[in-house]
Scaffold this motif. Structure first.
Motif, PDB file in Angstrom:
ATOM      1  N   LYS A  69       0.829  -1.209   0.000  1.00  0.00           N
ATOM      2  CA  LYS A  69       0.000   0.000   0.000  1.00  0.00           C
ATOM      3  C   LYS A  69       0.861   1.256   0.000  1.00  0.00           C
ATOM      4  O   LYS A  69       0.634   2.184  -0.792  1.00  0.00           O
ATOM      5  CB  LYS A  69      -0.913  -0.010   1.217  1.00  0.00           C
ATOM      6  CG  LYS A  69      -1.872   1.178   1.273  1.00  0.00           C
ATOM      7  CD  LYS A  69      -2.785   1.074   2.487  1.00  0.00           C
ATOM      8  CE  LYS A  69      -3.730   2.267   2.565  1.00  0.00           C
ATOM      9  NZ  LYS A  69      -4.618   2.171   3.765  1.00  0.00           N
ATOM     10  N   GLU A  70       1.874   1.291   0.874  1.00  0.00           N
ATOM     11  CA  GLU A  70       2.752   2.459   0.956  1.00  0.00           C
ATOM     12  C   GLU A  70       3.567   2.632  -0.320  1.00  0.00           C
ATOM     13  O   GLU A  70       3.806   3.753  -0.774  1.00  0.00           O
ATOM     14  CB  GLU A  70       3.690   2.336   2.154  1.00  0.00           C
ATOM     15  CG  GLU A  70       2.998   2.400   3.504  1.00  0.00           C
ATOM     16  CD  GLU A  70       2.373   1.066   3.901  1.00  0.00           C
ATOM     17  OE1 GLU A  70       2.583   0.065   3.174  1.00  0.00           O
ATOM     18  OE2 GLU A  70       1.660   1.027   4.919  1.00  0.00           O
ATOM     19  N   ALA A  71       4.009   1.508  -0.909  1.00  0.00           N
ATOM     20  CA  ALA A  71       4.813   1.567  -2.131  1.00  0.00           C
ATOM     21  C   ALA A  71       3.992   2.105  -3.300  1.00  0.00           C
ATOM     22  O   ALA A  71       4.493   2.906  -4.099  1.00  0.00           O
ATOM     23  CB  ALA A  71       5.369   0.183  -2.471  1.00  0.00           C
ATOM     24  N   ILE A  72       2.738   1.687  -3.392  1.00  0.00           N
ATOM     25  CA  ILE A  72       1.869   2.181  -4.469  1.00  0.00           C
ATOM     26  C   ILE A  72       1.625   3.672  -4.300  1.00  0.00           C
ATOM     27  O   ILE A  72       1.669   4.442  -5.264  1.00  0.00           O
ATOM     28  CB  ILE A  72       0.537   1.405  -4.493  1.00  0.00           C
ATOM     29  CG1 ILE A  72       0.778  -0.042  -4.950  1.00  0.00           C
ATOM     30  CG2 ILE A  72      -0.469   2.088  -5.412  1.00  0.00           C
ATOM     31  CD1 ILE A  72      -0.454  -0.921  -4.862  1.00  0.00           C
ATOM     32  N   ARG A  73       1.398   4.101  -3.053  1.00  0.00           N
ATOM     33  CA  ARG A  73       1.183   5.524  -2.793  1.00  0.00           C
ATOM     34  C   ARG A  73       2.439   6.331  -3.131  1.00  0.00           C
ATOM     35  O   ARG A  73       2.358   7.399  -3.732  1.00  0.00           O
ATOM     36  CB  ARG A  73       0.802   5.730  -1.332  1.00  0.00           C
ATOM     37  CG  ARG A  73       0.497   7.184  -0.992  1.00  0.00           C
ATOM     38  CD  ARG A  73       0.107   7.333   0.463  1.00  0.00           C
ATOM     39  NE  ARG A  73      -1.152   6.658   0.734  1.00  0.00           N
ATOM     40  CZ  ARG A  73      -1.384   5.905   1.808  1.00  0.00           C
ATOM     41  NH1 ARG A  73      -0.437   5.722   2.706  1.00  0.00           N
ATOM     42  NH2 ARG A  73      -2.559   5.343   1.992  1.00  0.00           N
ATOM     43  N   SER A  74       3.606   5.808  -2.753  1.00  0.00           N
ATOM     44  CA  SER A  74       4.866   6.489  -3.048  1.00  0.00           C
ATOM     45  C   SER A  74       5.114   6.567  -4.551  1.00  0.00           C
ATOM     46  O   SER A  74       5.555   7.590  -5.071  1.00  0.00           O
ATOM     47  CB  SER A  74       6.021   5.757  -2.357  1.00  0.00           C
ATOM     48  OG  SER A  74       7.251   6.372  -2.657  1.00  0.00           O
ATOM     49  N   ALA A  75       4.818   5.471  -5.267  1.00  0.00           N
ATOM     50  CA  ALA A  75       4.980   5.470  -6.722  1.00  0.00           C
ATOM     51  C   ALA A  75       4.016   6.449  -7.379  1.00  0.00           C
ATOM     52  O   ALA A  75       4.351   7.106  -8.370  1.00  0.00           O
ATOM     53  CB  ALA A  75       4.762   4.063  -7.275  1.00  0.00           C
ATOM     54  N   GLY A  76       2.809   6.583  -6.809  1.00  0.00           N
ATOM     55  CA  GLY A  76       1.847   7.553  -7.328  1.00  0.00           C
ATOM     56  C   GLY A  76       2.338   8.974  -7.170  1.00  0.00           C
ATOM     57  O   GLY A  76       2.179   9.809  -8.067  1.00  0.00           O
ATOM     58  N   SER A  77       2.962   9.259  -6.027  1.00  0.00           N
ATOM     59  CA  SER A  77       3.538  10.590  -5.810  1.00  0.00           C
ATOM     60  C   SER A  77       4.667  10.853  -6.792  1.00  0.00           C
ATOM     61  O   SER A  77       4.794  11.958  -7.338  1.00  0.00           O
ATOM     62  CB  SER A  77       4.065  10.704  -4.376  1.00  0.00           C
ATOM     63  OG  SER A  77       3.008  10.614  -3.442  1.00  0.00           O
ATOM     64  N   ASP A  78       5.481   9.834  -7.021  1.00  0.00           N
ATOM     65  CA  ASP A  78       6.587   9.956  -7.976  1.00  0.00           C
ATOM     66  C   ASP A  78       6.053  10.220  -9.378  1.00  0.00           C
ATOM     67  O   ASP A  78       6.607  11.027 -10.130  1.00  0.00           O
ATOM     68  CB  ASP A  78       7.422   8.675  -7.950  1.00  0.00           C
ATOM     69  CG  ASP A  78       8.728   8.806  -8.713  1.00  0.00           C
ATOM     70  OD1 ASP A  78       9.342   9.885  -8.674  1.00  0.00           O
ATOM     71  OD2 ASP A  78       9.147   7.804  -9.349  1.00  0.00           O
TER      72      ASP A  78
END
Length: 201
Positions: free
Chosen positions: A107-116
């Motif tokens: 979940k955190e990785a997907i959110r971080s990738a979305g921010s990127d």
């Protein structure tokens, strides 16, 4: 309904606000390389809200892509401002439990990738360019639009050297060459006599 000309005018006004420098202290250092700077996603979102208001939107296009071998997740999205759209791609590292090897931060990785991905799309609107320019090689390219004509002229003058003594030409040297219509680069002291005679005939 706004005309295409009116839409273009509004877009240019928004774009001008979007590309203004961020407040001092916005840049942050990369964890892996303290000399490399970046802008977190929150200042981008705040700037979009301030400059574009209801005229911007962001949405993901398709589900996240997981690269098992590389332990990466990829997210793709589209940033829209009025009728202008820019696609952004973002990545983030996956972490696994040591015993089961299952992903523990999906979940955190997907959110971080979305921010990127949002930062990548905002970059395509030239947001943050003025802030990141000192840390990016491409910013010195005149085609990027960050080097003014005055700066280019000044820099080019500094690189002009006398063909004979290799000393940089000053304003007086350049003025003399222009007055004599001499295209070869010489300082006043080393302009060949025959070029001066020919120019004054």
């Amino acid at each position: 309904m706004l005309s295409p000309e009116d839409m273009q005018k509004i877009y240019r006004e928004i774009h001008k606000k979007l590309t203004e420098p961020f407040p001092e202290g916005t840049l942050e250092a990369q964890e892996r390389d303290p000399n490399s700077k970046y802008i977190p996603v929150q200042p981008y979102i705040h700037r979009l809200e301030e400059a574009a208001g209801v005229h911007w939107s962001w949405h993901l296009t398709g589900p996240p892509v997981i690269y098992e071998t590389e332990d990466l997740v990829q997210v793709t999205g589209v940033l829209k401002i009025l009728d202008a759209e820019r696609e952004g791609v973002g990545f983030s590292n996956l972490q696994r439990y040591s015993d089961t090897k299952k992903i523990r931060n999906l979940k955190e990785a997907i959110r971080s990738a979305g921010s990127d991905a949002l930062r990548d799309a905002a970059d395509k609107f030239e947001m943050g360019w003025k802030d990141l320019a000192p840390f990016r090689k491409w910013a010195k390219n005149p085609g990027a639009g960050l080097v003014s004509a005055t700066q280019r002229s000044s820099r080019e003058e500094k690189t002009q050297q006398c063909m004979r003594c290799k000393v940089p030409l000053n304003q007086e040297d350049i003025r003399m060459l222009e007055e004599l219509s001499i295209t070869m680069l010489y300082c006043q002291e080393h302009i060949p006599a025959h070029l001066i005679r020919n120019a004054r005939k």
